[in-house]
Design a protein around this motif. Structure first.
Motif, mmCIF file in Angstrom:
data_model
loop_
_atom_site.group_PDB
_atom_site.id
_atom_site.type_symbol
_atom_site.label_atom_id
_atom_site.label_comp_id
_atom_site.label_asym_id
_atom_site.label_seq_id
_atom_site.Cartn_x
_atom_site.Cartn_y
_atom_site.Cartn_z
ATOM 1 N N TRP A 121 31.220 23.913 24.380
ATOM 2 C CA TRP A 121 30.538 22.759 24.963
ATOM 3 C C TRP A 121 29.443 22.263 24.031
ATOM 4 O O TRP A 121 29.326 21.062 23.771
ATOM 5 C CB TRP A 121 29.966 23.163 26.322
ATOM 6 C CG TRP A 121 29.460 22.037 27.160
ATOM 7 C CD1 TRP A 121 30.197 21.049 27.759
ATOM 8 C CD2 TRP A 121 28.099 21.791 27.534
ATOM 9 N NE1 TRP A 121 29.376 20.209 28.482
ATOM 10 C CE2 TRP A 121 28.080 20.640 28.362
ATOM 11 C CE3 TRP A 121 26.898 22.423 27.252
ATOM 12 C CZ2 TRP A 121 26.911 20.121 28.892
ATOM 13 C CZ3 TRP A 121 25.737 21.907 27.791
ATOM 14 C CH2 TRP A 121 25.744 20.774 28.607
ATOM 15 N N LEU A 122 28.634 23.185 23.499
ATOM 16 C CA LEU A 122 27.559 22.794 22.597
ATOM 17 C C LEU A 122 28.101 22.267 21.270
ATOM 18 O O LEU A 122 27.512 21.378 20.654
ATOM 19 C CB LEU A 122 26.624 23.980 22.345
ATOM 20 C CG LEU A 122 25.729 24.389 23.512
ATOM 21 C CD1 LEU A 122 24.957 25.658 23.179
ATOM 22 C CD2 LEU A 122 24.766 23.271 23.897
ATOM 23 N N SER A 123 29.220 22.803 20.827
ATOM 24 C CA SER A 123 29.802 22.330 19.567
ATOM 25 C C SER A 123 30.309 20.897 19.686
ATOM 26 O O SER A 123 30.428 20.193 18.682
ATOM 27 C CB SER A 123 30.958 23.248 19.145
ATOM 28 O OG SER A 123 30.498 24.554 18.902
ATOM 29 N N ASP A 124 30.593 20.464 20.911
ATOM 30 C CA ASP A 124 31.237 19.169 21.124
ATOM 31 C C ASP A 124 30.299 18.131 21.731
ATOM 32 O O ASP A 124 30.732 17.044 22.098
ATOM 33 C CB ASP A 124 32.446 19.378 22.057
ATOM 34 C CG ASP A 124 33.443 18.244 21.983
ATOM 35 O OD1 ASP A 124 33.598 17.658 20.904
ATOM 36 O OD2 ASP A 124 34.067 17.940 23.011
ATOM 37 N N TRP A 125 28.997 18.444 21.803
ATOM 38 C CA TRP A 125 28.125 17.579 22.604
ATOM 39 C C TRP A 125 27.939 16.194 21.996
ATOM 40 O O TRP A 125 27.650 15.234 22.716
ATOM 41 C CB TRP A 125 26.769 18.260 22.827
ATOM 42 C CG TRP A 125 25.823 18.210 21.663
ATOM 43 C CD1 TRP A 125 25.720 19.128 20.665
ATOM 44 C CD2 TRP A 125 24.837 17.225 21.391
ATOM 45 N NE1 TRP A 125 24.735 18.769 19.785
ATOM 46 C CE2 TRP A 125 24.162 17.594 20.201
ATOM 47 C CE3 TRP A 125 24.430 16.045 22.032
ATOM 48 C CZ2 TRP A 125 23.139 16.851 19.649
ATOM 49 C CZ3 TRP A 125 23.401 15.301 21.475
ATOM 50 C CH2 TRP A 125 22.771 15.704 20.309
ATOM 51 N N GLN A 126 28.093 16.048 20.700
ATOM 52 C CA GLN A 126 27.891 14.740 20.075
ATOM 53 C C GLN A 126 29.168 13.899 20.037
ATOM 54 O O GLN A 126 29.223 12.891 19.352
ATOM 55 C CB GLN A 126 27.345 14.907 18.654
ATOM 56 C CG GLN A 126 25.941 15.477 18.625
ATOM 57 C CD GLN A 126 25.241 15.238 17.307
ATOM 58 O OE1 GLN A 126 25.022 14.108 16.908
ATOM 59 N NE2 GLN A 126 24.884 16.315 16.625
ATOM 60 N N ARG A 127 30.168 14.321 20.806
ATOM 61 C CA ARG A 127 31.417 13.557 20.830
ATOM 62 C C ARG A 127 31.170 12.132 21.340
ATOM 63 O O ARG A 127 30.252 11.877 22.093
ATOM 64 C CB ARG A 127 32.442 14.241 21.726
ATOM 65 C CG ARG A 127 32.092 14.203 23.206
ATOM 66 C CD ARG A 127 33.002 15.104 24.020
ATOM 67 N NE ARG A 127 32.758 14.968 25.450
ATOM 68 C CZ ARG A 127 31.782 15.534 26.104
ATOM 69 N NH1 ARG A 127 30.906 16.282 25.460
ATOM 70 N NH2 ARG A 127 31.641 15.381 27.408
ATOM 71 N N THR A 128 32.025 11.227 20.966
ATOM 72 C CA THR A 128 31.924 9.841 21.418
ATOM 73 C C THR A 128 32.062 9.769 22.932
ATOM 74 O O THR A 128 32.944 10.374 23.517
ATOM 75 C CB THR A 128 33.033 8.997 20.762
ATOM 76 O OG1 THR A 128 32.888 9.093 19.353
ATOM 77 C CG2 THR A 128 32.929 7.547 21.191
ATOM 78 N N VAL A 153 26.306 11.570 30.860
ATOM 79 C CA VAL A 153 25.071 12.341 30.822
ATOM 80 C C VAL A 153 24.512 12.601 32.218
ATOM 81 O O VAL A 153 23.923 13.655 32.473
ATOM 82 C CB VAL A 153 24.019 11.638 29.933
ATOM 83 C CG1 VAL A 153 23.507 10.370 30.574
ATOM 84 C CG2 VAL A 153 22.882 12.589 29.601
ATOM 85 N N HIS A 154 24.736 11.671 33.162
ATOM 86 C CA HIS A 154 24.205 11.882 34.510
ATOM 87 C C HIS A 154 24.924 13.023 35.222
ATOM 88 O O HIS A 154 24.404 13.573 36.199
ATOM 89 C CB HIS A 154 24.345 10.589 35.331
ATOM 90 C CG HIS A 154 25.760 10.165 35.564
ATOM 91 N ND1 HIS A 154 26.519 9.566 34.586
ATOM 92 C CD2 HIS A 154 26.557 10.263 36.669
ATOM 93 C CE1 HIS A 154 27.726 9.303 35.074
ATOM 94 N NE2 HIS A 154 27.776 9.716 36.311
ATOM 95 N N ARG A 155 26.114 13.398 34.724
ATOM 96 C CA ARG A 155 26.851 14.512 35.334
ATOM 97 C C ARG A 155 26.592 15.834 34.625
ATOM 98 O O ARG A 155 27.006 16.885 35.110
ATOM 99 C CB ARG A 155 28.355 14.232 35.307
ATOM 100 C CG ARG A 155 28.779 13.005 36.072
ATOM 101 C CD ARG A 155 30.286 13.021 36.330
ATOM 102 N NE ARG A 155 31.052 13.034 35.097
ATOM 103 C CZ ARG A 155 31.489 11.950 34.470
ATOM 104 N NH1 ARG A 155 31.204 10.756 34.954
ATOM 105 N NH2 ARG A 155 32.205 12.044 33.363
ATOM 106 N N LEU A 156 25.950 15.796 33.465
ATOM 107 C CA LEU A 156 25.795 17.000 32.665
ATOM 108 C C LEU A 156 24.715 17.933 33.188
ATOM 109 O O LEU A 156 24.781 19.139 32.956
ATOM 110 C CB LEU A 156 25.485 16.624 31.216
ATOM 111 C CG LEU A 156 26.598 15.923 30.446
ATOM 112 C CD1 LEU A 156 26.151 15.650 29.022
ATOM 113 C CD2 LEU A 156 27.878 16.744 30.461
#
Length: 350
Positions: free
Chosen positions: A186-193, A199-202
């Motif tokens: 999850w952290l490796s992919d956080w900057q995905r398009t 973000v309101h669901r994260l």
């Protein structure tokens, strides 16, 4: 190490990018400066952009010519994610007496020596640990330092000071199944398009994942709702495997260690039940293949197999039910079907 909560303005590096429902900010030193000026720019900016005041010093003299540190931050309700790439540098911080966050940090590259309250520790690449800034300390990173971290408001986790100290004494938790299987991907992919749209669901998902991890590490019952974390993990598993024709509800049950009834309950508030979710992902994959400009070079049976359907007839039925169109209609009117696929992805949150 720093915890970025602000971004440089346009006169500095890369100005902040504001996003709906949260904000993602990126920073890099201006390329027009010479190496010494870049370091000073980074040091000045860094000292104003961290919630724990930190002083940076050079470890090389002169500064390397390609000195180019970067920082990116996503801020959401009750949490933030920070990714930082530091060139060779040393840092020093004073006691952090006001932060309400607990910080889980993945040290991605290069070793660094940290000093916590006079106790030295070498932290190697790949380490995942909770970082303790409650007392003064520092670090030296002669080869630079790359980290990504998840900060959570401690009050959302129900942690007392004793539990926090226990977590911070753990030197590496990378082998924990929650870390290895869910948090690190999850952290490796956080900057995905497209993360700005979610973000309101994260917030609930991040909190749920952290609650599950802490419960596992402390071997105590979880004090929060684990449903978002479990749902996120299962959806990730389905996304990785839906093209496999053998993936079905039984396979998801075996992966999740949940009963079939508990699995259905997990999806009860979703747009589709778990079986429908698998089928929808396969249908969307089929639509992508069918609307590709080169689709007529591939056989329909081959596209069905590549999408995870066991038969061509199963793909025909799924596409017809989701779009009202035949496979030939899809290929002859690809733009309209791409729009329909986009609507379906929004409905299931992909």
């Amino acid at each position: 190490m720093g915890y970025i909560v602000a971004s440089a303005d346009d006169a500095g590096g890369l100005g902040p990018e504001e996003l709906q429902g949260g904000q993602i900010r990126r920073y890099g030193v201006p390329a027009r400066l010479n190496p010494e000026e870049r370091f000073e720019h980074w040091r000045t900016w860094y000292g104003t952009a961290v919630d724990t005041p930190m002083r940076l010093e050079k470890v090389d003299s002169p500064v390397r010519r390609n000195f180019n540190p970067t920082a990116s931050t996503l801020c959401g309700p009750g949490f933030s994610i920070v990714e930082l790439v530091n060139e060779p540098v040393a840092g020093y911080w004073n006691r952090d007496s006001c932060s309400g966050d607990i910080r889980l940090v993945h040290f991605k590259a290069s070793s660094a020596e940290f000093n916590f309250s006079g106790r030295s520790e070498v932290i190697s690449p790949g380490t995942v640990r909770f970082l303790d800034l409650s007392s003064g300390g520092g670090f030296t990173a002669p080869a630079g330092l790359a980290t990504v971290q998840l900060n959570i408001d401690r009050s959302l986790l129900g942690l007392d000071e004793k539990s926090v100290k226990r977590l911070q004494r753990m030197t590496d938790v990378r082998e924990n199944p929650m870390v290895r299987g869910l948090l690190l991907p999850w952290l490796s992919d956080w900057q995905r398009t497209g993360i700005e749209r979610a973000v309101h669901r994260l917030g609930p998902v991040a909190r749920s994942m952290m609650v599950a991890l802490i419960s596992s590490l402390l071997e105590e019952p979880a004090a929060g709702d684990l449903k978002p974390a479990r749902l996120a993990a299962i959806k990730k598993f389905i996304h990785r495997n839906y093209r496999n024709q053998d993936l079905d509800v039984d396979a998801v049950v075996a992966y999740s260690f949940l009963s079939r009834r508990a699995l259905y309950y997990l999806f009860e508030d979703e747009y589709l039940p778990v079986k429908g979710y698998i089928r929808m992902l396969r249908t969307l994959e089929a639509l992508d293949l069918l609307t590709d400009p080169n689709s007529r070079r591939r056989s329909l049976a081959g596209m069905a197999e590549a999408s995870g359907f066991k038969t061509l007839q199963a793909m025909r039925r799924a596409v017809k039910e989701c779009t009202g169109s035949s496979l030939r209609d899809v290929q002859e009117n690809p733009e309209a079907l791409r729009s329909r696929a986009h609507e379906l992805r929004k409905l299931i949150g992909t």
